[in-house]
Design a protein around this motif. Sequence first.
Motif, PDB file in Angstrom:
ATOM      1  N   GLN A  55     -46.944  66.506  12.475  1.00 31.43           N
ATOM      2  CA  GLN A  55     -47.002  67.502  13.548  1.00 31.43           C
ATOM      3  C   GLN A  55     -45.750  68.363  13.568  1.00 31.43           C
ATOM      4  OE1 GLN A  55     -49.696  68.199  15.704  1.00 31.43           O
ATOM      5  NE2 GLN A  55     -48.373  70.007  15.903  1.00 31.43           N
ATOM      6  N   TYR A  56     -44.599  67.741  13.330  1.00 37.22           N
ATOM      7  CA  TYR A  56     -43.341  68.488  13.314  1.00 37.22           C
ATOM      8  C   TYR A  56     -43.352  69.552  12.213  1.00 37.22           C
ATOM      9  CZ  TYR A  56     -38.451  69.503  12.287  1.00 37.22           C
ATOM     10  OH  TYR A  56     -37.266  70.141  12.020  1.00 37.22           O
ATOM     11  N   GLU A  57     -43.808  69.188  11.046  1.00 34.34           N
ATOM     12  CA  GLU A  57     -43.838  70.141   9.935  1.00 34.34           C
ATOM     13  C   GLU A  57     -44.803  71.290  10.230  1.00 34.34           C
ATOM     14  OE1 GLU A  57     -42.644  67.927   5.863  1.00 34.34           O
ATOM     15  OE2 GLU A  57     -44.607  67.362   6.657  1.00 34.34           O
ATOM     16  N   ALA A  58     -45.914  70.980  10.865  1.00 34.67           N
ATOM     17  CA  ALA A  58     -46.863  72.029  11.229  1.00 34.67           C
ATOM     18  C   ALA A  58     -46.235  72.987  12.242  1.00 34.67           C
ATOM     19  CB  ALA A  58     -48.138  71.411  11.792  1.00 34.67           C
ATOM     20  N   ASP A  59     -45.484  72.459  13.199  1.00 37.77           N
ATOM     21  CA  ASP A  59     -44.865  73.295  14.229  1.00 37.77           C
ATOM     22  C   ASP A  59     -43.771  74.195  13.649  1.00 37.77           C
ATOM     23  OD1 ASP A  59     -46.527  72.202  16.100  1.00 37.77           O
ATOM     24  OD2 ASP A  59     -45.016  70.886  17.003  1.00 37.77           O
ATOM     25  N   THR A  60     -42.908  73.637  12.808  1.00 37.06           N
ATOM     26  CA  THR A  60     -41.811  74.445  12.266  1.00 37.06           C
ATOM     27  C   THR A  60     -42.305  75.455  11.235  1.00 37.06           C
ATOM     28  OG1 THR A  60     -41.323  72.658  10.680  1.00 37.06           O
ATOM     29  CG2 THR A  60     -40.007  72.745  12.704  1.00 37.06           C
ATOM     30  N   ALA A  61     -43.467  75.194  10.641  1.00 37.52           N
ATOM     31  CA  ALA A  61     -44.037  76.160   9.692  1.00 37.52           C
ATOM     32  C   ALA A  61     -44.638  77.357  10.417  1.00 37.52           C
ATOM     33  CB  ALA A  61     -45.093  75.480   8.824  1.00 37.52           C
ATOM     34  N   ASP A  62     -44.966  77.193  11.699  1.00 32.95           N
ATOM     35  CA  ASP A  62     -45.597  78.276  12.465  1.00 32.95           C
ATOM     36  C   ASP A  62     -44.951  78.357  13.854  1.00 32.95           C
ATOM     37  OD1 ASP A  62     -47.242  80.265  13.405  1.00 32.95           O
ATOM     38  OD2 ASP A  62     -49.048  79.019  13.537  1.00 32.95           O
ATOM     39  N   PRO A  63     -43.676  78.770  13.920  1.00 36.75           N
ATOM     40  CA  PRO A  63     -42.988  78.794  15.215  1.00 36.75           C
ATOM     41  C   PRO A  63     -43.596  79.770  16.207  1.00 36.75           C
ATOM     42  CG  PRO A  63     -41.662  79.883  13.532  1.00 36.75           C
ATOM     43  CD  PRO A  63     -42.795  79.216  12.825  1.00 36.75           C
ATOM     44  N   ALA A  64     -44.265  80.806  15.721  1.00 36.96           N
ATOM     45  CA  ALA A  64     -44.881  81.779  16.628  1.00 36.96           C
ATOM     46  C   ALA A  64     -45.949  81.116  17.497  1.00 36.96           C
ATOM     47  CB  ALA A  64     -45.483  82.934  15.838  1.00 36.96           C
ATOM     48  N   SER A  65     -46.777  80.259  16.895  1.00 37.34           N
ATOM     49  CA  SER A  65     -47.838  79.612  17.678  1.00 37.34           C
ATOM     50  C   SER A  65     -47.251  78.632  18.683  1.00 37.34           C
ATOM     51  CB  SER A  65     -48.829  78.904  16.750  1.00 37.34           C
ATOM     52  OG  SER A  65     -48.226  77.798  16.111  1.00 37.34           O
ATOM     53  N   VAL A  66     -46.125  77.992  18.331  1.00 35.89           N
ATOM     54  CA  VAL A  66     -45.467  77.089  19.269  1.00 35.89           C
ATOM     55  C   VAL A  66     -44.928  77.882  20.457  1.00 35.89           C
ATOM     56  CG1 VAL A  66     -43.544  75.480  19.591  1.00 35.89           C
ATOM     57  CG2 VAL A  66     -44.862  75.429  17.470  1.00 35.89           C
ATOM     58  N   PHE A  67     -44.309  79.016  20.181  1.00 31.93           N
ATOM     59  CA  PHE A  67     -43.720  79.828  21.238  1.00 31.93           C
ATOM     60  C   PHE A  67     -44.789  80.345  22.204  1.00 31.93           C
ATOM     61  CE2 PHE A  67     -41.955  83.729  23.085  1.00 31.93           C
ATOM     62  CZ  PHE A  67     -40.714  83.267  23.529  1.00 31.93           C
ATOM     63  N   ARG A  68     -45.945  80.657  21.673  1.00 33.59           N
ATOM     64  CA  ARG A  68     -47.017  81.207  22.526  1.00 33.59           C
ATOM     65  C   ARG A  68     -47.702  80.142  23.368  1.00 33.59           C
ATOM     66  NH1 ARG A  68     -48.077  84.373  17.725  1.00 33.59           N
ATOM     67  NH2 ARG A  68     -49.621  82.814  17.074  1.00 33.59           N
ATOM     68  N   ASP A  69     -47.590  78.879  22.976  1.00 34.10           N
ATOM     69  CA  ASP A  69     -48.242  77.771  23.669  1.00 34.10           C
ATOM     70  C   ASP A  69     -47.199  77.082  24.555  1.00 34.10           C
ATOM     71  OD1 ASP A  69     -49.297  75.294  24.436  1.00 34.10           O
ATOM     72  OD2 ASP A  69     -50.424  75.044  22.573  1.00 34.10           O
ATOM     73  N   ALA A  70     -47.258  77.317  25.867  1.00 29.28           N
ATOM     74  CA  ALA A  70     -46.226  76.813  26.777  1.00 29.28           C
ATOM     75  C   ALA A  70     -46.051  75.300  26.679  1.00 29.28           C
ATOM     76  CB  ALA A  70     -46.552  77.217  28.210  1.00 29.28           C
ATOM     77  N   ARG A  71     -47.135  74.573  26.551  1.00 24.22           N
ATOM     78  CA  ARG A  71     -47.041  73.112  26.483  1.00 24.22           C
ATOM     79  C   ARG A  71     -46.271  72.672  25.248  1.00 24.22           C
ATOM     80  NH1 ARG A  71     -49.219  69.357  23.691  1.00 24.22           N
ATOM     81  NH2 ARG A  71     -50.682  70.789  22.691  1.00 24.22           N
ATOM     82  N   ARG A  72     -46.627  73.233  24.090  1.00 22.99           N
ATOM     83  CA  ARG A  72     -45.926  72.863  22.854  1.00 22.99           C
ATOM     84  C   ARG A  72     -44.487  73.363  22.877  1.00 22.99           C
ATOM     85  NH1 ARG A  72     -49.439  75.401  18.388  1.00 22.99           N
ATOM     86  NH2 ARG A  72     -47.975  74.392  16.959  1.00 22.99           N
ATOM     87  N   ARG A  73     -44.272  74.565  23.395  1.00 20.15           N
ATOM     88  CA  ARG A  73     -42.920  75.116  23.440  1.00 20.15           C
ATOM     89  C   ARG A  73     -42.003  74.243  24.290  1.00 20.15           C
ATOM     90  NH1 ARG A  73     -43.612  80.324  25.923  1.00 20.15           N
ATOM     91  NH2 ARG A  73     -43.316  79.236  27.891  1.00 20.15           N
ATOM     92  N   ASP A  74     -42.534  73.719  25.397  1.00 19.25           N
ATOM     93  CA  ASP A  74     -41.718  72.915  26.294  1.00 19.25           C
ATOM     94  C   ASP A  74     -41.326  71.570  25.690  1.00 19.25           C
ATOM     95  OD1 ASP A  74     -41.871  74.953  28.105  1.00 19.25           O
ATOM     96  OD2 ASP A  74     -43.318  73.973  29.446  1.00 19.25           O
TER      97      ASP A  74
END
Length: 374
Positions: free
Chosen positions: A329-348
Amino acid sequence: MMRGWRLLLGVLVLLPTLESVVAQQGPPGLTKPVVLPAFDPTRPSCSAPADLGKVLAFAQDNERKFMQGVAQGLALAAKDRGLAYRLAQADNDPLRMVEQIKELRDAKIGALVAAPVDPVSLAPALQQVIWSGAYVGTVVPPPATTILNAPQYLTGKVLGDEAARYIKTRLKGKAKVVLLTHDSLQFLAPRFTAMRDALRSVPGAVLVADISPLTVDEAGGAAMMRTILLANPDVDVVLGADTVVLGALAALREAGKARDDQFLGGIDGEPAAVAEIKRTGPYKASVSLASPIFGYAMGQHAADWLEGKSIPQAMDILPKALTSENLAQYEADTADPASVFRDARRRDEYLRMYGNICYDTRDQYLNFPWSSER
């Protein structure tokens, strides 16, 4: 004639004072520590900076993977928001970084993120950029429009607790421990205090070395580990930043002293450390500070600043222990930081934001070593 010489000498004595007066061209910012409230995203917009370029620049201290992750996030955010992106690589040279930032200021860039080589010598140059009306974000030290930091004690505690747990459960409560510190950087010292505190909970854990490598990179870690091995050839645990611990691992392998039952752990979530964890060898954990994700967030804040929006004065990057169980999950998140930033739950899960500042309140920039743990 003598009176003329006395007058000249008097002027020469006053020159440093006059220079400091001239240099101070803007407000000092918040110089005394304050507790910042949570960031309020509903604050109304204010003025947008005038006569500054739609350019986001990154003053990068060196090429370690953690900083490459910051650059990756910044470049992606700049692209998504229509900003030009510039990279100034200092190669660990503090004088070069000062000159690069002066050039960026003279070019009237609109936004700058800096990872200082030497915070003290860089501070006046960063103030000049702030006074120009540009956004300035920094990775840890002040001054800045927005300071990015991690709760440093908590960051060190996460790694120290992982190591202590391993010593108790896998090494029968006994271990020879090497701590590769950055205690000379006052902003990072609390993480190593936390590691020492965690290790004290294990009576059989003995610190055989507690020392700072000469350089914060793999070469520095390898050189220091070679020296340590001369006096302590059998080491069980090595802790520090990923980049120096990776160097230490290389030295252990070179000496034929690497073992799968060792616990090597670092901070930063560097790709090479993640790769080592996947190999299920000596490297057991890395505390992620997800640099592409916070780099992307800082790039978004820079773009918001240039549009006159209110942005955070400070931001925590929350520490997370990476193990073989949660790497995917960590690798998926760091590969696509834009989607993390747009998703408040994941960003938090990665970021926590504090305070509000915009162009009209830019005199409220932080000019003290901010930490949410104060």
